[in-house]
Structures are given as C-alpha cells and as structure tokens.
Design an enzyme around this catalytic site. Sequence first.
Site, short mmCIF file in Angstrom:
data_model
loop_
_atom_site.label_atom_id
_atom_site.label_comp_id
_atom_site.label_asym_id
_atom_site.label_seq_id
_atom_site.Cartn_x
_atom_site.Cartn_y
_atom_site.Cartn_z
CE LYS A 1 37.96 33.31 41.63
NZ LYS A 1 37.18 32.34 40.86
NE ARG B 1 35.86 37.41 32.72
CZ ARG B 1 35.01 37.98 33.56
NH1 ARG B 1 34.53 39.17 33.29
NH2 ARG B 1 34.63 37.38 34.67
#
Lengths: 495, 171
Positions: free
Chosen positions: A116, A292
């Site tokens: 992140k 995803r």
Amino acid sequence: MIKKILIANRGEIACRVMTTCKEMGIESVAVYSDVDQKALHVLMADYSYCLGESEPSKSYLNIDKIIDAAKKTGADAIHPGYGFLAENASFAARCEKEGIIFIGPPSRVISDLGDKTIARQIMIKGGVPVTPGMMQTEPDPLVLAREADKIGYPVLIKAAAGGGGKGMRIVKHPEEMQEACAAASSEAASAFGNGAIYLEKYIEKPRHVEFQILADTFGNVIHLLERECSIQRRHQKIIEETPSPGLTPSLREEMGKAAVAAAKASGYVNAGTIEFLLDRDGHFYFLEVNTRLQVEHPITEMVTGIDLVRRQIEVASGKRLSLTQKDVFGRGHAIECRVYAEDPEKGFFPSPGKIRFFQQPTGPGIRNDCGVYSGFEVPVDYDPIISKLIAYAEDREKAIAKMIKALGEYVILGVKTPIPFLIDVLKSEPFAAGETFTDFIEKHFGNWTPGEGDIDLALISYLMNEISGKDKTQYQSSSSHEAISPWKTLGNWRL
Amino acid sequence: MEYNLLINDKTFPVTLDIQEKNKCAVSIADKRFSVEFDRIGEHLLSLEVNGKKINTYIADTPEGKEIFLNGKSYLVADADALEQQGTKKSSGGKSSDEVTSPMPAVVIKVMVKEGDMVEKGQGVVVVSAMKMETTLFAPFSGCVTRINAQAGDKVMPGVILVDIEKREENT
C-alpha cells in the site's frame, strides 16, 4: 484462446467463475482441500484435484501444490478468484515462469499495488489524490507513535499487504497505539504472511466509493462506473450498491477519470478496482487498488450488462477490449447483500456448521451467487461466506424493496446468518435516505437486537410441526436425497 | 393438550385443541387462533392462521426447533420436556463462568500456565475461527488448576479450555 481454467479458490467465487467458463465453452478444474471434497465448486467443475489438508497454507494458499495441479490437469490458465492467492505477486510470477496464464494483472503490478505504501507513491506520481500519512512501513511502535502524533489522532493502522479489514485498527488515543500496532501486525502476519504496518490519517464519516476498471494489454483502459460500499462492519463490506447515492454526474466523471489515471499510472492490465474515500465535502482520496475480481462485482454486471469474468478471460487471452468508455452506461440500480455464516447478535461471530435446509430466493431481478447447498457443512477453516444476494430494479427504492422481499424468502436453517439484521438495515430511514457512511452500522445499529418478531406464529409453527410429525417418515427419503443432490439449488443462476 | 413453550427466554402456556385432521384451535395467553396446516416437506409446513396463509420452515437443533418465518429465525423448545431431561440449557448464559470458545475454532495461544493466579477479565486463551482472532477472558479471579488445550488444537463450543479455581473473596 484459453481452453481449460483451473480455479484456485473455493465457495461462491469458484462457482461464479465456472459459470462463465461453461458459457464460453472452456473446461474448468476445481481444486479442493480434504474438508471441501463435497463442496459445490467441486461438484460444478469438469475436473477436480485434491490439494490435501484443510489448513489454507497446505491447500488453497500452497503455490507449489496449485501449480502442480495445473500441470497435472493440463490447465492453460489459472483464475485466482478473490482472497487466498488472488493478490499474491509471487504466485502470479510463478505462473508467468511456468508458462501458465494468470487471469489477473502482471505480477509486477500486483507487487507494486499490493504494497500500500508503494501504491500511494505511484498514485501521487499519477496525479491521483491520496490520504495524508506515512509513505513506508515501520516496525518500531515508538516510531509509529511519533508518526501518529505528527499525523494527528485519530489515525488508522494499516497492513501494507492488507485487505478485507484484516490487520487494520483505528486508534483514537496515544495510549492505545502500542497494543493496537501489535494486534494489527499479528493479524496481518497470520492472514497475509506479512506483518508490516503503516499509518494514515483516519478520515471520519467518509463514503467508500470504488470504481471498476478494465484494461487490456494494448494500453486501453476504461472504467465501469462506481460501487458504494459504505455499509461495513469490522471494516468488511456487507451491503454494496450502484450507483452511489452520494455521487453527482460531474463527481462521477471526475472520479472515473482519476480511476483510469490510477490504472494507467500503475501499468494495470485485466479487471481491477480503484477504491476511494469520499468525504462530506466531495473530496475524494485514493485508498487502494484491489488487483482482482471484487466480491461485489455482480452489481456492476447487473447495471452495465457486462460479464466481468468473461472480460477477464478475454484480456488474459491477449484480446483487445471491444468496449470504449462511450459504450459503458449504467441502467437501473443494483444492491448486493453478503450472507455469511455468522451471528449478528454476537458481534457477527462466525457460526460454522451444517446447513440443515437451504432455499434460495428467486424472481425477476434476483441473483444469488452461492457456494453451498442443503446438507453442506460450512467449514471452520475458511471465510464464512455462504452467498451474495443481488437485487436489480429500475431505481434505488425498488431495488431496496426487492432485496427486502428476497431476504425474507431466503431460508437457511442450521447456521446463523445476518439476514434479519440486513432486513432491518434496508428498512431503516437513514439507508432509505442514502445516508450511507462508513460509520453507518456503528451509529445506527451498534446495539442491534433482532426484536421479538411474531412469537405467536413461531409457537403455532412449533405445535403444527409436532402434530403433523406422523407423516414425517415419508419425507425422510426425499430429504436424504436432497442432502446429496445440490443441483436442485442451482436452478436460478443468472448472469 | 397443554404445552409450556420456551422462546426468547420466556415460557408461554399454550393450549392446543385438534378439531379435524388438518385443523385445530390454539390459545396463547388470551389470544385464540384457528389454524389449518399441511406438511409440504420435512422442513416445510404450509399454515393458514385465522385465514391468512404463511409458509414456515423448521429444523431440529440440539436446543430445540429452529423456525424460520418471514426472514427471521426463532428457537422454540418444550419447557416441560427440557425440565424432564434435566438440561440446564434453558437457563441461557450459563457458559459465562467457563473458559470456552463461542464457536468451533482453533487455539492460537494459551496465555497462562497451571498454577498461575489470574484476575477477572484477564485474557487467558486466544482462539481463531475463519481467520478472526478472539481472546477468551478469565470469568473470575482465581488459580489456574488445569490447561486442557494447546496451540493448534481444534476446539468446540462447550469444551472447557482452562480450569480456574475461584478465589474466595474476603468481604
């Protein structure tokens, strides 16, 4: 073109992927652990392969075993679903090395965006607004405490590898820092195998608004509108909808452009989701990219009419996107409710066990992406999701009414589910008014109890069941048949 | 026929009067209901209560019958039968003075050892179910007399993980 896909997952998402495979004439391979031998995804597949012990690290998280399964079964591609190895860059890299198509972005993109802190750096370079906070991870609680003082409380501890709220903690007071860091790090280590954490400013009362993107290998990137996922408990989404009640057409256009910019900045390929926090003043901040297929992808499919799994497979096969931004428009309103085996009266604690009876709702505009059947034992080893119920109607009000009706007809006996809770949320005034912020559950349903209900009818039901019990034996044969024949429950699948 | 039925921790006296094969009258407190019923399947009954139709779904559980009506589940048990069996389940909340997992789970760590003195509310065992960790606390102050589980064990609700002997309070 891809001919055989191994789905490296279980439950409803494995079933969901197989459905599109079937429609495209692609063969599917299910992998499963010992406890999942009779799971629905295994029954649906054309081929199946046992991975062994149920522990995730020895089955669905075991890269060697899954690669081996793909080779032995002759699969030319792997779809990772969500969770497990879906955002594991080493897994994607291993597929690339072994010459197996990974249906998702390139390993380098997963690795960049999966961290992140690196993702934040990429977004800043790409001109995408991010929340104030640290640019790298930090193991020392004392340094973290100093950083927290700099950022200003409340702060949010986040796992660099995180997702689904795991390894995340809101810290309001300095004295809670040390314990919260240790807990977040340990949770992240056990969930993702990486305990690295960092801090961001905690934005109070935001909406969680995310944009679905699609990118091909030729550099074409489009977005498929937004999903609002503000209704969360323990940082996990439970109700999602599109369009967001918080967006104006101009804000939608602005955020959509930022999402496409974010995808381009990271070199994104395949389907992905750019998550933003939207504050009350209409400012939005990049949160993270989910590299995803998203749990809540069905609502996008409902309003755009686009099958995301089909697009994923086409992009992975090297095809050019046949859609441009102008071709994408939303029609109507879709809502998704996540139905887990959990007890809403006991803080949404998991409630695994055997499903004694299962009956899905049906009807126009109802879709249930489901991974269980009557007689199935929800195992203790994995995420307790049973299904995702989706309602689609011409506007928000009608979609809410449709969802309430469908939830009322969704019969799951034997395990606890949040269905009564979901119904109360959907019936509430703040939800109807679209006042959906991430503190919604805490603020309006923090002390929720199911209420008395219709006790008279429940007592009458009990008695009628007792006195009509004589006839029971004649149904027992059909019930044991039911338990081994989940195909009955597959009748109302729709894409 | 007279029944004492337990629901939501309350007992209701209920009178049942079977009139025809699929017809009966039910009294709950001062309310009277005329009921027709048809068994549709092992778990499904079709009822007509005071003229209005409703489908009701029923399954056995160890604590009684689970009944699903209009998006809501109820647990109903026969209070007299429970009494005869001598089960304490009807009292509810009895597990609060035991260190036991609220759900099937895996033990992550045991934070005490035999002979330790623990304070009420002190964390003693961490369990994990479906990737969610939860800490089980000492229900009262006392001495740990026995550890019945270790890290990695799969445990079921009701299994006592740590025996604690209550310390007598000097008042």
